[in-house]
Scaffold this motif. Structure first.
Motif, PDB file in Angstrom:
ATOM      1  N   ASP A 296      17.182  26.599  97.218  1.00  0.00           N
ATOM      2  CA  ASP A 296      17.160  27.484  96.520  1.00  0.00           C
ATOM      3  C   ASP A 296      18.130  28.787  96.970  1.00  0.00           C
ATOM      4  OD1 ASP A 296      14.337  26.285  96.554  1.00  0.00           O
ATOM      5  OD2 ASP A 296      14.275  27.228  98.814  1.00  0.00           O
ATOM      6  N   SER A 368      19.672  33.463  97.367  1.00  0.00           N
ATOM      7  CA  SER A 368      18.863  33.230  97.408  1.00  0.00           C
ATOM      8  C   SER A 368      17.349  32.830  96.282  1.00  0.00           C
ATOM      9  CB  SER A 368      18.086  33.345  98.879  1.00  0.00           C
ATOM     10  OG  SER A 368      16.696  32.694  98.442  1.00  0.00           O
ATOM     11  N   ASN A 370      14.665  32.822  96.138  1.00  0.00           N
ATOM     12  CA  ASN A 370      13.075  32.650  96.333  1.00  0.00           C
ATOM     13  C   ASN A 370      13.067  34.098  97.198  1.00  0.00           C
ATOM     14  OD1 ASN A 370      12.023  30.579  96.891  1.00  0.00           O
ATOM     15  ND2 ASN A 370      12.713  30.184  98.726  1.00  0.00           N
ATOM     16  N   ARG A 371      14.276  35.545  96.846  1.00  0.00           N
ATOM     17  CA  ARG A 371      14.650  36.328  96.830  1.00  0.00           C
ATOM     18  C   ARG A 371      15.012  37.206  95.156  1.00  0.00           C
ATOM     19  NH1 ARG A 371      14.660  34.665 101.086  1.00  0.00           N
ATOM     20  NH2 ARG A 371      13.678  35.057 102.831  1.00  0.00           N
ATOM     21  N   TYR A 615       5.718  33.248  92.642  1.00  0.00           N
ATOM     22  CA  TYR A 615       5.769  31.479  92.876  1.00  0.00           C
ATOM     23  C   TYR A 615       7.111  31.836  93.196  1.00  0.00           C
ATOM     24  CZ  TYR A 615       3.989  27.039  91.924  1.00  0.00           C
ATOM     25  OH  TYR A 615       3.158  26.528  91.504  1.00  0.00           O
ATOM     26  N   THR A 616       7.101  31.080  94.212  1.00  0.00           N
ATOM     27  CA  THR A 616       9.067  31.243  94.799  1.00  0.00           C
ATOM     28  C   THR A 616       9.681  29.724  94.143  1.00  0.00           C
ATOM     29  OG1 THR A 616       8.680  29.938  96.399  1.00  0.00           O
ATOM     30  CG2 THR A 616       8.378  32.227  96.450  1.00  0.00           C
ATOM     31  N   THR A 618      11.778  27.392  95.929  1.00  0.00           N
ATOM     32  CA  THR A 618      11.218  26.467  96.699  1.00  0.00           C
ATOM     33  C   THR A 618       9.437  25.302  96.164  1.00  0.00           C
ATOM     34  OG1 THR A 618      11.733  27.740  97.950  1.00  0.00           O
ATOM     35  CG2 THR A 618      10.665  25.297  98.845  1.00  0.00           C
TER      36      THR A 618
ATOM     37  N   GLU B 162       9.958  28.867 104.322  1.00  0.00           N
ATOM     38  CA  GLU B 162      10.804  29.055 103.724  1.00  0.00           C
ATOM     39  C   GLU B 162      10.154  29.060 101.974  1.00  0.00           C
ATOM     40  OE1 GLU B 162      13.921  30.717 103.485  1.00  0.00           O
ATOM     41  OE2 GLU B 162      13.876  30.956 101.320  1.00  0.00           O
ATOM     42  N   GLY B 163      10.120  29.583 101.359  1.00  0.00           N
ATOM     43  CA  GLY B 163       9.539  29.574  99.942  1.00  0.00           C
ATOM     44  C   GLY B 163       8.132  30.284 100.607  1.00  0.00           C
ATOM     45  N   ALA B 164       8.070  30.085 100.604  1.00  0.00           N
ATOM     46  CA  ALA B 164       6.380  30.521 100.778  1.00  0.00           C
ATOM     47  C   ALA B 164       5.450  31.596 100.106  1.00  0.00           C
ATOM     48  CB  ALA B 164       5.667  30.720 102.708  1.00  0.00           C
ATOM     49  N   PHE B 165       4.688  31.773  99.648  1.00  0.00           N
ATOM     50  CA  PHE B 165       4.584  32.509  98.596  1.00  0.00           C
ATOM     51  C   PHE B 165       2.317  32.618  99.067  1.00  0.00           C
ATOM     52  CE2 PHE B 165       3.396  30.302  94.904  1.00  0.00           C
ATOM     53  CZ  PHE B 165       3.645  29.389  94.557  1.00  0.00           C
ATOM     54  N   VAL B 166       1.931  33.591  98.247  1.00  0.00           N
ATOM     55  CA  VAL B 166       0.531  33.488  98.095  1.00  0.00           C
ATOM     56  C   VAL B 166       0.196  33.835  96.344  1.00  0.00           C
ATOM     57  CG1 VAL B 166      -1.171  35.223  98.603  1.00  0.00           C
ATOM     58  CG2 VAL B 166       0.785  35.052 100.308  1.00  0.00           C
ATOM     59  N   MET B 167      -0.722  32.751  96.740  1.00  0.00           N
ATOM     60  CA  MET B 167      -1.205  32.298  95.844  1.00  0.00           C
ATOM     61  C   MET B 167      -2.325  33.179  95.397  1.00  0.00           C
ATOM     62  SD  MET B 167      -1.215  30.744  92.584  1.00  0.00           S
ATOM     63  CE  MET B 167      -0.470  29.221  92.060  1.00  0.00           C
ATOM     64  N   VAL B 187       4.013  26.751  99.910  1.00  0.00           N
ATOM     65  CA  VAL B 187       5.451  26.233  99.250  1.00  0.00           C
ATOM     66  C   VAL B 187       5.601  25.376  97.464  1.00  0.00           C
ATOM     67  CG1 VAL B 187       6.494  27.571 101.042  1.00  0.00           C
ATOM     68  CG2 VAL B 187       5.369  25.230 101.199  1.00  0.00           C
TER      69      VAL B 187
END
Lengths: 710, 519, 232
Positions: A296, A368, A370-371, A615-616, A618, B162-167, B187
């Protein structure tokens, strides 16, 4: 016997060294000095490199003679010319970019130190390609290693950077020792350390020893498995412009070393050598892209991707070696062309991508994925240039990555020309591995561009403006290189062909791959007239007025299969442009009477859609992580579920750590063994005086025994 | 039994004035004793039925209604905390089942509960409402301007990775799904946890009911969830009848039981259909849909309304249902019975179908007990909670039926429970039909001032309601605790860790109604 | 036996749309209609039974505002009930025209429905009613929808999502309010959290009363909305 390229090289080195001295003088002017000297020296080196390629070779000059080591020899070779040109093509834009980029390190880190090391590195790299004996080669090689380590450790207040630089240096030294031993072995019989000295007869065992030592020794620099632990550590922590150099220039040196040893010093004799190169290359490519896909951090991802790209180039080199050993010069030429072309392309787009990542890092203070997100709206120019690099690296025609990967696949497909079944199977497996690699590369860079520049920001990002003009210009230059290398393969291949003249014979690649459709009657390799007529009917003569032999890359086969493969990104460019124009016109025409209405994206009635709901990176690559779990073999560092009052779930904390494959295979076991040995030794040191007296006594007795009985 | 319980309570808390009113032990207690008493009762297998908050002349009163599971009987603990003085002690540390009740009261009455782990954004969404809106408090009548305000709201996230998100899914999603927002924490690939954000459809039935006549509130009780109109309507009618001392005639009881089972039968068919549809088993879904339509038609033929609206009335039935219609109904339903059995057998023999519902949305016995889940949801986890048995009401004491339970607590266990209950309902219907005797179907309505609890076993589980009437038969406070409100609370237990494509299946097998919860 | 064969063996279960004024109670509960009583007193008594004000006495006649009727059955059997299912009425605008009469896509939005309207809507896709044969499909996205079908009285917390769904639809678009709640607020609205039906949020074109309207009535309404038939 023209001497001017050698002279020009000398001047370039001089300019770079003057730059190194000038940079030290003034903190304020350091960046200007660096850019001026860097651009000038690199430009001179480029001209010299072109001279070396197309000149006939100067013959080596012996400068000084030393008692044990022999004479120091310098001289130009076409092969050195190619790599000098590639280095210059990266160094010029990177120097331009550095003009404003170094501002971000002020005032914490000294620009003077940077400028000095930067120019020293440039001088050393230029010098390396004219070294013609073992001693001077490795002295310069060491300067390159030290200068690049110094640049990686530029932000020396950060422990991580210093560690990475140390690891890089340590592994580089280990590789160098192996390579030195290999070269000394190779020259042992001839009694001279000069590369050009006539080779003595070498036994099979010695040949294999030289090959293995040199391949893995230089493989450290080239970032090949399993000796590349330094690479994903050093690239991300280095300043952005240094990362570009590491990937675009330093890695290539490893390839240069491998080619040098296996072509001039001890030419490849056994297909087995080629197979080792092939397999290591393909494995590097796959492992590299797998780790790149799940990464990432933008720069770490690019670093892993360098492993992948060098892997592809080395695979092509392996093909060349196998065919050389099998005495099939034509296909060896194809493999070699693919390898060099890929190295060249990788330098261009990877430098571009690293500079793009550096821009983001400098502007947003983080990389990153993700950010990040949605940056195309705030950094449109950077995004567009980055996109060119992404298209290139993902091998999308007509960009440059496509040409060299396509050649690599074609070279692998020539497995049908090999008689031993085993070799065919290896070729097929490596071909399949590369196909998987190519597909993953697309996934990886869709993620890289999509997550960084498209969509919406995943965290509130600071308000930023576009990159400085010098930075944009540097990147634009690299983007231009990517495009030109992509659409003008029929001009690049003859240059590579000249560069490989010493190895493959004059014009082998050109004759094999670039049929003279513009001047069908001109020598060499006149084509049958009906063949030409067929292709002219297809339009291969379009652009006849332009210089060169034609715009089609093609391999001719026998009568049963007259065309083995053919492609033209040049014509493709025109066709794509035409199609886009037609599509645009049709859409404009059709929508004349229609009204376009714009409304926000449908989000299920949820408003507003928050940044944490997108969506990230990761998440995007998680399927790859799950499918290739066996490769990554992650360790679960944390998996905790917190509750309040036993049942109220308040937190789920999970963390997994992936250890890079090379680390798992090589570094970690070595580290463990070392520690265990250290622990054993430590047992002896328990601080009791009688014990030490005992050790001293024992040693004395041992020495006495040896003296007595020896 | 109740007497023993009272003796035990008296011996422990002697200074509290314990009294027995009909089938309830009632006591006014100090807020300080609340946790200890509740803890004791929970340990004696009492379960939280509902918490009723009332505010009159600025005085807040909280009524905690618990029911015994070992014998009939209720406990009503009343506290009257001074909201100005300090926060009310939260019961959540004692039983997690109180969690959502307290969150609801906090939103609607602006009561702060001390030591509650998470308050806010529940009934009234934080994106539209200030935290102290107190919608249910007397005198608070909102006007349209509230919807104009846009406030900051962010989902509470639990997953730290790391990389978690809310769908987000919803609030408008799928073809004909009810409106609710689901927040899936992930994730990528697998969902680590899913929580619902409900009450998009909050209609404030309890607020609307205030000031309406008891008869008109019945319309609201029926339409709280149109798919369980009898279940919730019956609990309401029973509350009003108990409050004003009206006793419906015997025939009314029998017919009420009959239609309640008819509704259960149809409702379970709907649930089976949704489970089939969620696994994309189109043929089975179509057959279930057809069976459901036949049952709807039988209901319409029998009572004049496909969803059995307008059957109940305070004191009995609105219109008598004649014996012939009831017998025809039993005959019609019995004729469908082989088809239902065929469907069940076919489903149980489809391994691809079972693969998708087995070990999906698992809620174990322990979770079902601690979260106090109700209905088929709880019974599939091995908790035989059924108000028809543990707090029996007419006509069930004189009917023979089994309460089916399973132990796995997964989607398949719930499907088996649904089929078994359909069979049981058919049995009860024919048994009731045989017991029919001619007679009046409605007691004369003589509504008096008073308050009482009413309960029933609705198709999705226990419906517990509280009503307070004034002299003119006008409802002063109506409290509706439908089964879905209890079961949605267990939703996140069933959805910790599942594959993303299983989400519709988990949702379908849990058999939850958004409308019933949102009220 | 595979589900495929099982499906084939079940045969065709789809029924022709029943016509006529005297449908059985299994298909429709019916709606009250204008009735003349013997005396004014009698008419007033009937009117007083209605909890939602759907009945209105004018001298000896009792008129019906069907949008307000929640089918509580309290005026039965004195008040006359129509036993058909052709209940829809255009409020504003007209049916879809031209290319949109053959096949339309419908986005259902639940704006506070009790579940019975949605249950009847689910029946439309079932074998008995088979909405697809009329070229009418239920779609999950408003982007592809021609008709917004609203059920429920429109609660305050569904107001914004409903408006967003309407705005997300491309023109030409129509709004169909299904059920007493969407038509008039039903038993819930207008009140503290409920609007008086869909018209408070979006422009309604066709109103279909009923609590809930049976599948037959919804089929008629949808067909009327895409110009396949005229409302009675």
């Amino acid at each position: 016997m023209s001497q001017w390229p050698l002279l020009l090289t000398g001047i370039a080195i001089g300019v770079a060294l003057v730059g190194a001295l000038g940079g030290v003088v003034s903190e304020r002017r350091a960046a200007v000095v660096l850019t001026t000297a860097g651009c000038l020296a690199a430009a001179l080196a480029f001209i010299a490199g072109v001279g070396m390629i197309f000149g006939a070779g100067s013959g080596d000059r012996f400068l000084w003679s030393f008692p044990v080591f022999g004479s120091i020899a310098i001289g130009t070779t076409p092969l050195g010319g190619i790599f000098a040109c590639i280095s210059a093509l990266v160094y010029v834009p990177t120097s331009l970019y550095s003009l404003r980029y170094l501002e971000r390190y002020r005032p914490e880190y000294s620009a003077r130190a940077f400028a000095c090391w930067y120019c020293v590195l440039l001088a050393a790299i230029i010098a390396l390609f004219v070294c013609r004996d073992v001693i001077s080669f490795f002295v310069i090689w060491e300067i390159v290693a030290i200068a690049s380590a110094a640049l990686v450790a530029y932000e020396w207040r950060r422990e991580r950077n210093v560690r990475a630089a140390f690891i890089m240096l340590a592994m580089s030294e280990a590789g160098t020792i192996a390579a030195v031993v290999a070269m000394l072995l190779a020259r042992a019989g001839s009694g001279s350390l000069h590369f050009g000295a006539p080779a003595a007869a070498i036994s099979q065992a010695a040949a294999w020893a030289i090959f293995i030592l040199s391949f893995f020794g230089f493989g450290v620099k080239a970032g090949l498995l399993p000796v590349n632990s330094w690479l994903p550590r050093a690239h991300p922590v280095a300043p952005g412009n240094v990362s570009a150099l590491l990937s675009g220039v330093i890695l290539n040196l490893g390839v240069y070393g491998i080619v040098l040893v296996n072509s001039e010093l001890v030419p490849v004799r056994y297909a087995g050598e080629g197979v080792v190169v092939l397999v290591i290359g393909a494995a590097s490519a796959l492992i590299g892209i797998l780790y790149a896909t799940i990464e990432d951090d933008l720069k770490t991802m690019l670093a892993y991707s360098s492993v992948e790209n060098l892997g592809i180039a080395v695979t092509a080199l392996g093909v060349a070696f196998v065919f050389t050993a099998e005495h099939q010069t034509l296909f060896a030429a194809l493999g070699f062309a693919a390898a060099v072309y890929h190295v060249l392309n990788h330098s261009a787009y990877k430098a571009l991508l690293f500079l793009g990542a550096a821009t983001l890092d400098a502007k947003l203070g983080g990389r990153s994925m993700n950010r990040l997100g949605g940056l195309i709206r705030v950094l449109p120019v950077t995004a567009a240039l980055f996109f060119v690099g992404v298209l290139g690296i993902a091998a999308i025609p007509p960009l440059n990555g496509f040409v060299s990967e396509w050649l690599t696949f074609q070279a692998l497909l020539r497995a049908v020309e090999l008689s031993p079944l085993g070799l065919r199977v290896v070729f097929a497996l490596c071909g399949a591995t590369l196909a998987l690699t190519a597909a993953l590369a697309v996934t990886c860079f869709v993620k890289a561009f999509g997550m960084t520049f498209l969509g919406r920001p995943r965290t509130p990002l600071p308000a930023v403006d576009e990159a400085a003009r010098a930075m944009k210009f540097g990147m634009a230059l690299l983007a231009l290189e990517c495009i030109l290398l992509g659409v003008l393969p029929t001009y690049v291949l003859p240059a590579i062909s000249h560069g490989a003249a010493d190895l493959l014979g004059p014009d082998t690649i050109t004759a094999a791959l670039v049929p003279p459709f513009f001047k069908p009657t001109a020598a060499p390799n006149p084509l049958p007239s009906d063949f030409v007529a067929t292709f002219h009917a297809l339009g291969a003569q379009i652009g006849r007025g332009a210089p060169g032999r034609g715009w089609v890359v093609m391999l001719r086969g026998g009568s049963a299969n007259p065309v083995v493969f053919a492609m033209s990104t040049t014509y493709l460019l025109f066709i794509i442009a035409l199609l886009l124009a037609i599509a645009y016109a049709v859409v404009r025409l059709a929508s004349r009477t229609r009204r376009t209405s714009r409304s926000p994206a449908w989000s299920g009635g949820l408003s507003p859609v928050l940044p944490e709901m997108t969506y990230t990176a990761t998440g995007f690559s998680n399927p790859v992580r799950v499918i290739f779990d066996a490769v990554f073999n992650p360790t679960e560092v944390e998996n905790e579920r917190d509750t309040i009052y036993q049942h109220f779930r308040s937190a789920i904390r999970r963390k997994r750590e992936d250890v890079f494959w090379s680390d798992r295979i090589l570094s970690v076991p070595i580290e463990r063994a070392t520690l265990r040995m250290a622990a054993l030794l430590a047992r002896m040191h328990h601080g009791r005086l009688p014990a030490y007296v005992g050790y001293a006594l024992g040693t004395l007795l041992l020495v006495l025994a040896i003296v007595t009985f020896a | 039994m109740l007497a023993e319980a009272v003796t035990a309570l008296r011996s422990r808390w002697s200074c509290v004035d314990w009294s027995i009113e009909r089938d309830s032990i009632c006591a006014s207690i100090s807020p300080d004793d609340l946790r200890a008493i509740t803890k004791y009762l929970i340990s004696q297998e009492w379960r939280l039925g509902t918490i009723v908050a009332t505010e009159t002349h600025g005085q807040l009163e909280l009524r905690y209604c618990l029911y015994a599971t070992r014998h009939p009987g209720w406990v009503q603990l009343v506290i009257a905390p001074d909201r100005m003085e300090r926060a009310v002690p939260s019961l959540t540390p004692v039983t997690i089942a109180a969690d959502w009740f307290e969150r609801e009261i906090e939103d609607l009455f602006s009561v702060s509960f001390a030591q509650h782990p998470r308050l806010g954004d529940f009934v009234l969404h934080d994106s539209q409402w200030a935290e102290n809106a107190g919608l249910m408090r007397p005198g608070v009548h909102t006007s349209g301007d509230l919807s104009e305000q846009q406030r900051e709201w962010r989902p509470k996230r639990v997953l730290e990775e790391e990389g978690a998100f809310v769908m987000p899914i919803g609030p408008i999603f799928s073809g004909d799904a009810e409106s609710a927002l689901f927040l899936l924490e992930t994730v990528g690939e697998d969902v680590v946890r899913a929580v619902p954000r409900l009450f998009y459809k909050y209609r404030a039935i309890e607020k609307i009911a205030e000031g309406r006549t008891a008869a008109d509130v019945l319309l609201l009780a029926e339409r709280c969830a149109g798919t369980s109109a009898i279940g919730n309507g019956l609990a309401y009618c029973r509350a009003v009848e108990r409050a004003s001392g009206v006793e419906p005639p015997a025939r009314a009881h029998v017919v009420r039981g009959f239609v309640a089972e008819l509704e259960r039968l149809r409702h379970h068919m709907t649930s089976v259909r949704e489970i089939c549809a969620s696994t994309s088993l189109t043929v089975a879904a179509s057959q279930a849909l057809w069976l459901e339509e036949q049952l709807l038609r039988i209901s319409g033929e029998t009572c004049g309304h496909r969803y059995l609206f307008g059957v109940l009335a305070i004191g009995g039935l609105q219109h008598d249902v004649d014996d012939g219609a009831l017998r025809a109904c039993v005959a019609g339903a019995a004729a469908l019975s082989p088809k239902i059995d065929q469907l069940r057998t076919a489903l149980e023999n489809s391994s691809s179908f079972l693969d998708r519902i087995e070990r999906v949305g698992v809620v174990g016995r322990e979770a079902a007990r601690t979260f106090e889940l109700v209905g088929p949801f709880a019974r599939a986890a091995g908790v035989a909670a059924d108000m028809r048995v543990i707090q029996p009401y007419d006509p069930y004491p004189c009917v023979h039926f089994d309460v089916p339970t399973e132990s796995e607590g997964d989607g398949y266990a719930r499907l088996r429970v649904l089929f078994a209950e359909m069979r049981a309902s058919l049995g009860i219907m024919s048994e009731l039909c045989a017991e029919l005797a001619p007679g009046a179907t409605r007691a004369p309505a003589a509504i008096r001032a008073g308050s009482a609890l009413g309960w029933s076993e609705a198709p999705r589980g226990a419906s517990v309601q509280w009503v307070e009437l004034d002299d003119e038969g006008v409802v002063r406070r109506y409290r509706l605790t439908p089964p879905s409100f209890r079961n949605w609370h267990g939703f996140h237990v069933a959805t910790e860790g599942f594959a993303f494509q299983d989400f519709p299946i988990v949702l379908a097998t849990l058999d939850l109604s958004v409308a019933e919860n949102d009220r | 036996m595979s589900w495929f064969i099982r499906g084939l063996r079940a045969g065709v279960l789809t029924e022709n749309l029943p016509e006529g004024q005297n449908l059985p109670a299994s298909l429709t509960p019916g709606l009250p209609r204008r009735t003349d009583f013997a005396t004014e007193q009698e008419a007033l008594e009937i009117t007083s039974l209605c909890p939602t004000g759907a009945l209105r006495a004018e001298e000896r006649a009792v008129h019906v505002t069907s949008e307000r009727c929640v089918e509580c059955m309290r005026c039965k059997p004195e008040q006359d009930w129509r036993r058909d299912a052709d209940w829809a009425r255009f409020a504003d605008g007209g049916p879809l025209e031209g290319a949109f009469t053959r096949s339309i896509h419908v986005r259902i939005v639940d704006a506070g429905d009790c579940g019975s309207c949605l249950s009847e809507l689910a029946q439309l896709n079932g074998p008995s009613y088979n909405l697809h044969r009329f070229g009418i499909f239920i779609t999950p996205t408003p982007r592809q929808a021609d008709v917004l079908l609203v059920v429920g009285p429109v609660t305050r917390q569904m107001l914004d999502p409903l408006k967003l769904a309407y705005e997300a639809m491309p023109a030409p678009k129509r709004v169909l309010a299904v059920g007493a709640c969407a038509a008039s607020g039903g038993v819930f609205g207008p009140s503290v959290m409920c609007a008086a039906g869909a018209a408070d949020a979006v422009p309604v074109d066709l109103v279909l009363p009923g609590c809930p309207p049976p599948p037959l009535a919804i089929v008629h309404a949808l067909r009327a909305l895409c110009g396949q038939e005229r409302p009675a």
